[in-house]
Design a protein around this motif. Structure first.
Motif, PDB file in Angstrom:
ATOM      1  N   PHE A 280      -5.268   1.242 -10.886  1.00  0.00           N
ATOM      2  CA  PHE A 280      -5.769   0.310  -9.875  1.00  0.00           C
ATOM      3  C   PHE A 280      -5.513   0.850  -8.471  1.00  0.00           C
ATOM      4  O   PHE A 280      -6.359   0.749  -7.585  1.00  0.00           O
ATOM      5  N   SER A 281      -4.333   1.415  -8.282  1.00  0.00           N
ATOM      6  CA  SER A 281      -3.985   1.962  -6.968  1.00  0.00           C
ATOM      7  C   SER A 281      -4.937   3.084  -6.583  1.00  0.00           C
ATOM      8  O   SER A 281      -5.481   3.109  -5.475  1.00  0.00           O
ATOM      9  N   GLY A 282      -5.151   4.023  -7.512  1.00  0.00           N
ATOM     10  CA  GLY A 282      -6.056   5.131  -7.232  1.00  0.00           C
ATOM     11  C   GLY A 282      -7.474   4.662  -6.981  1.00  0.00           C
ATOM     12  O   GLY A 282      -8.162   5.179  -6.089  1.00  0.00           O
ATOM     13  N   ALA A 283      -7.919   3.660  -7.758  1.00  0.00           N
ATOM     14  CA  ALA A 283      -9.266   3.124  -7.555  1.00  0.00           C
ATOM     15  C   ALA A 283      -9.401   2.521  -6.166  1.00  0.00           C
ATOM     16  O   ALA A 283     -10.428   2.705  -5.486  1.00  0.00           O
ATOM     17  N   THR A 284      -8.363   1.817  -5.731  1.00  0.00           N
ATOM     18  CA  THR A 284      -8.397   1.198  -4.400  1.00  0.00           C
ATOM     19  C   THR A 284      -8.440   2.255  -3.308  1.00  0.00           C
ATOM     20  O   THR A 284      -9.251   2.180  -2.370  1.00  0.00           O
ATOM     21  N   VAL A 285      -7.559   3.263  -3.404  1.00  0.00           N
ATOM     22  CA  VAL A 285      -7.535   4.330  -2.396  1.00  0.00           C
ATOM     23  C   VAL A 285      -8.871   5.070  -2.381  1.00  0.00           C
ATOM     24  O   VAL A 285      -9.424   5.361  -1.313  1.00  0.00           O
ATOM     25  N   ALA A 286      -9.406   5.372  -3.561  1.00  0.00           N
ATOM     26  CA  ALA A 286     -10.684   6.094  -3.636  1.00  0.00           C
ATOM     27  C   ALA A 286     -11.826   5.270  -3.046  1.00  0.00           C
ATOM     28  O   ALA A 286     -12.685   5.795  -2.331  1.00  0.00           O
ATOM     29  N   LEU A 287     -11.829   3.955  -3.332  1.00  0.00           N
ATOM     30  CA  LEU A 287     -12.884   3.103  -2.782  1.00  0.00           C
ATOM     31  C   LEU A 287     -12.794   3.010  -1.261  1.00  0.00           C
ATOM     32  O   LEU A 287     -13.815   2.886  -0.582  1.00  0.00           O
ATOM     33  N   VAL A 288     -11.586   3.068  -0.738  1.00  0.00           N
ATOM     34  CA  VAL A 288     -11.425   3.067   0.720  1.00  0.00           C
ATOM     35  C   VAL A 288     -11.911   4.393   1.300  1.00  0.00           C
ATOM     36  O   VAL A 288     -12.681   4.426   2.265  1.00  0.00           O
ATOM     37  N   LEU A 289     -11.479   5.510   0.701  1.00  0.00           N
ATOM     38  CA  LEU A 289     -11.829   6.825   1.239  1.00  0.00           C
ATOM     39  C   LEU A 289     -13.304   7.160   1.076  1.00  0.00           C
ATOM     40  O   LEU A 289     -13.868   7.910   1.875  1.00  0.00           O
ATOM     41  N   ILE A 290     -13.943   6.599   0.048  1.00  0.00           N
ATOM     42  CA  ILE A 290     -15.361   6.906  -0.166  1.00  0.00           C
ATOM     43  C   ILE A 290     -16.220   6.368   0.976  1.00  0.00           C
ATOM     44  O   ILE A 290     -17.341   6.826   1.198  1.00  0.00           O
ATOM     45  N   SER A 291     -15.676   5.427   1.736  1.00  0.00           N
ATOM     46  CA  SER A 291     -16.409   4.876   2.885  1.00  0.00           C
ATOM     47  C   SER A 291     -16.677   5.939   3.944  1.00  0.00           C
ATOM     48  O   SER A 291     -17.598   5.806   4.754  1.00  0.00           O
ATOM     49  N   LEU A 292     -15.877   7.022   3.942  1.00  0.00           N
ATOM     50  CA  LEU A 292     -16.093   8.096   4.909  1.00  0.00           C
ATOM     51  C   LEU A 292     -17.443   8.780   4.708  1.00  0.00           C
ATOM     52  O   LEU A 292     -17.978   9.400   5.639  1.00  0.00           O
ATOM     53  N   LEU A 293     -18.002   8.669   3.516  1.00  0.00           N
ATOM     54  CA  LEU A 293     -19.302   9.280   3.255  1.00  0.00           C
ATOM     55  C   LEU A 293     -20.426   8.557   3.982  1.00  0.00           C
ATOM     56  O   LEU A 293     -21.542   9.086   4.087  1.00  0.00           O
TER      57      LEU A 293
END
Length: 710
Positions: A280-293
């Motif tokens: 869950f933690s990794g999914a949250t961090v990844a979903l936040v960082l994917i916004s940079l795209l």
């Protein structure tokens, strides 16, 4: 998670062999990434300024020089001896591999615009073969010709030279930062993990994540541009998350073994609990960082590619390879102890005592903590945004000295004009005259001559200013290309557009404005994405409506404090004892502020889930809110603090960089994480949850069915 738990306990060696082979393959694939990365990426490819650049190349064959040389003589440039020296120099440079063309003050007709105010210095330009390694070619020229040629002093600048200097500095600084961070983080790991064997486990995750991301990034470079700055994020985040996730898993494994479970059952239970939290933690961090795209600039996109990749690979290594290794090691994970202490978790200790103290006086803690964060955030009111130029490098760097020389000795910024194109048939004469009257404009060059202060000062037909469909103007500024005055010139010219004229403005000053506008226009959508998906993930994890809202509000507070502190340091030149010396331009890099905010937000959600997973587990076991928070923090507070300290050290090492925006990235990320792990997690979270009481776990009945079950 049960299937994964069964796999890693029943096929441990197969999982480890497969993981090892994948790491070897990715290492081989990723070795080519460094030569494929670039140092630019701040422009919006859909902007007017980029359109102007394409028109100038396609219709006017106007290619910007890759290398600019300011040549300084002890006497007047019009002397025959100085002309001979310049021509000999340029002939020697033209013989270098990869050089396609050279020009200078002399070959371009000796215009005053290419001569310094005192008449002793001139401009020369070098054009390189774009199909080859222009940065490498520029490096060869710089190395071979240095700062002197016969009687002349040479000052090299230009995009290829600046890019090479920044890339070289980052490569050297990365090695320096790692030499500082890796030994220090390992020492912290020894203290936290308690044994040499356990302290080495994060390497399993970190190496896989970092080397795997190099391979992923290399693949991406085959299709699009990727910024070299992403390397810093890969190493910082890969090492940090590897340690964070390993700490959570090892701590939980020890806890399960202490409860009486055998090794296999303890590993399975660890995967089902700590593994679920990591997922869950990794999914949250990844979903936040994917916004940079979502941002058009490939500088920011690059961090999205790198961030998402390193997080996903760190999660996969943590939930597959690490539990498999624990199953093989068993209790040998605690071998080679460094400290003689009981490594088993305790229900009472520092964090239980601190949390109990906070929850006895929650309102006072909330008020005091919020006041402190708002005080740190106060300087944000005076923040000024900028972008990357040669001044991110040390003051004694070659290209910085060249920039200083040009600012001091020349009237206008010849090599970085404002370019204007209009449809053929437009009244170019009137337009050139009006622009030349603007404050900050030295002169305007058009097809019929040179305009100064509203008048046609040099009536001469200039070639290369008319195409089949467009006319163009070259606006030479008398002010710095990134200054407010330069921005005003671009804005005023754009406001002169009329129907049928299709006026477009380009050049570095316009590119800067377009880049800032692109970030400003994209940011609301990015923030909405982050808020929405953070809320959804936290709700699915906790089943609460209030806890996700609380997390968002507290994150905004801590990020505001971080940006305020960065403003205080980098726009006013404070705390050089901490960050080292740098050229103070009075600005902070817009892209870096966006990156820090998104990265810190993602990592804070990482720790939020670490904390809430244990609090929720205690609450589900039947404890009331007060006891759930106290016991939950006792079980997770040490992990969160240690994880935050380790990843902060990793990013704080970037402060040793000689590149200013890397310093900003390091200090900003480290400070945001430390504020989050101390003031937010240790004080505000328990105080808030005490005040909220049973409402912490409230959700409408219709929404409760969407909560993910264990």
């Amino acid at each position: 998670m049960r299937r994964i738990a069964h796999l890693v306990t029943h096929r441990s060696r197969a999982v480890l062999v497969t993981y090892g082979l994948l790491v070897v393959i990715m290492t081989a694939l990723g070795t080519g990434v460094f030569s494929s990365l670039k140092s630019q990426g701040y422009t919006d490819p859909n902007s007017d300024s980029v359109t102007v650049s394409r028109i100038l190349v396609d219709e006017f064959n106007n290619v910007q020089p890759d290398v600019q040389i300011a040549i300084d003589f002890p006497d007047n440039v019009d002397l025959a001896s100085n002309r001979n020296t310049t021509e000999a120099l340029l002939n020697a440079i033209a013989d270098e591999a990869g050089v396609t063309q050279t020009s200078s003050y002399y070959s371009l007709g000796s215009p005053n615009s290419l001569k310094s105010k005192d008449g002793n210095a001139l401009y020369a330009f070098v054009f390189l073969d774009k199909s080859k390694d222009v940065e490498g070619i520029a490096q060869n020229i710089l190395t071979k010709f240095g700062s002197r040629y016969e009687s002349a002093t040479l000052y090299f600048t230009g995009e290829a030279v600046v890019s090479h200097e920044i890339n070289s500095a980052i490569s050297e600084d990365l090695a320096k930062a790692e030499s500082f961070a890796i030994p220090l983080t390992f020492l912290i790991q020894l203290v936290v993990f308690g044994s040499m064997v356990a302290a080495g486990l994060p390497l399993l995750v970190s190496l896989g994540a970092v080397l795997g991301t190099f391979a992923v990034l290399y693949g991406i470079t085959q299709f699009t541009d990727v910024s070299i700055f992403a390397i810093n994020l890969i190493t910082g985040l890969g090492i940090g998350l590897g340690i964070d996730y390993a700490l959570l898993v090892v701590y939980r494994y020890r806890e399960e073994r202490a409860s009486g479970l055998d090794v296999a059952k303890a590993v399975e239970r660890t995967v089902e609990t700590a593994g679920r939290t990591v997922l869950f933690s990794g999914a949250t961090v990844a979903l936040v960082l994917i916004s940079l795209l979502a941002f058009p600039q490939y500088f920011l996109k690059s961090f999205g590619y790198a961030g998402v990749s390193v997080v996903v690979l760190a999660v996969l290594g943590t939930i597959f390879a690490l539990p498999a290794l624990l199953n093989v090691l068993g209790d040998k994970v605690d071998s080679l102890r460094v400290f003689k202490r009981n490594l088993k978790p305790h229900d009472h200790g520092f964090w239980f005592t601190l949390t109990t103290y906070v929850m006895k006086r929650p309102l006072r803690i909330i008020v005091g903590s919020v006041v402190l964060l708002l005080t740190l955030a106060a300087p944000i009111r005076t923040i000024t945004f900028g972008t990357v130029d040669e001044r991110v490098l040390p003051a004694n760097n070659t290209v910085v000295l060249a920039g200083d020389f040009i600012r001091d000795r020349f009237d206008g910024w010849e090599a970085v004009p404002v370019d204007v194109v209009v449809q053929s048939g437009s009244d170019v004469t009137a337009l050139a005259s009006k622009i030349s009257l603007m404050t900050g404009v030295a002169r305007v060059q058009a097809k019929d001559g040179v305009y100064v202060a509203g008048n046609l000062a040099q009536p001469v037909a200039l070639s290369g200013y008319v195409s089949a469909t467009h006319d163009r103007l070259t606006v030479i500024l008398s002010v710095d290309r990134y200054s407010d005055q330069a921005n005003d010139v671009v804005t005023q010219i754009r406001s002169m557009n009329t129907a049928g004229q299709d006026l477009l403005v380009g050049g570095i000053s316009a590119t800067f404005i377009d880049s800032q506008d692109a970030i400003k226009n994209t940011l609301p959508y990015v923030l909405a994405w982050i808020a929405l998906f953070t809320f959804v993930v936290l709700f699915l994890f906790t089943g609460s409506i209030l806890l996700p809202i609380k997390a968002l509000v507290l994150n905004v507070l801590s990020l505001s404090a971080t940006i305020g502190a960065l403003t205080w340091v980098f726009t006013t030149g404070n705390a050089t004892w901490l960050v080292g010396t740098f050229i103070n331009t009075g600005t902070v890099d817009t892209s870096i502020i966006v990156l820090i905010s998104i990265l810190a937000f993602g990592l804070s959600m990482d720790y939020e889930l670490f904390l809430l997973s244990r609090i929720k587990e205690e609450h589900d076991a039947g404890r009331d809110t007060t006891d759930s928070v106290a016991f939950g923090l006792q079980r997770s507070g040490r992990i969160v603090t240690a994880a935050a300290l380790i990843i902060s050290v990793t990013f704080m090492a970037f402060v040793t960089s000689s590149v200013t925006n890397i310093k900003q990235l390091g200090l900003g990320t480290a400070l945001a994480i430390l504020l989050d792990a101390t003031i937010v997690r240790a004080l505000l979270v328990p105080a808030f949850m005490k005040v909220a009481g049973r409402f912490n776990w409230w959700a409408p009945r219709w929404a409760q069915r969407f909560r993910l079950q264990d």
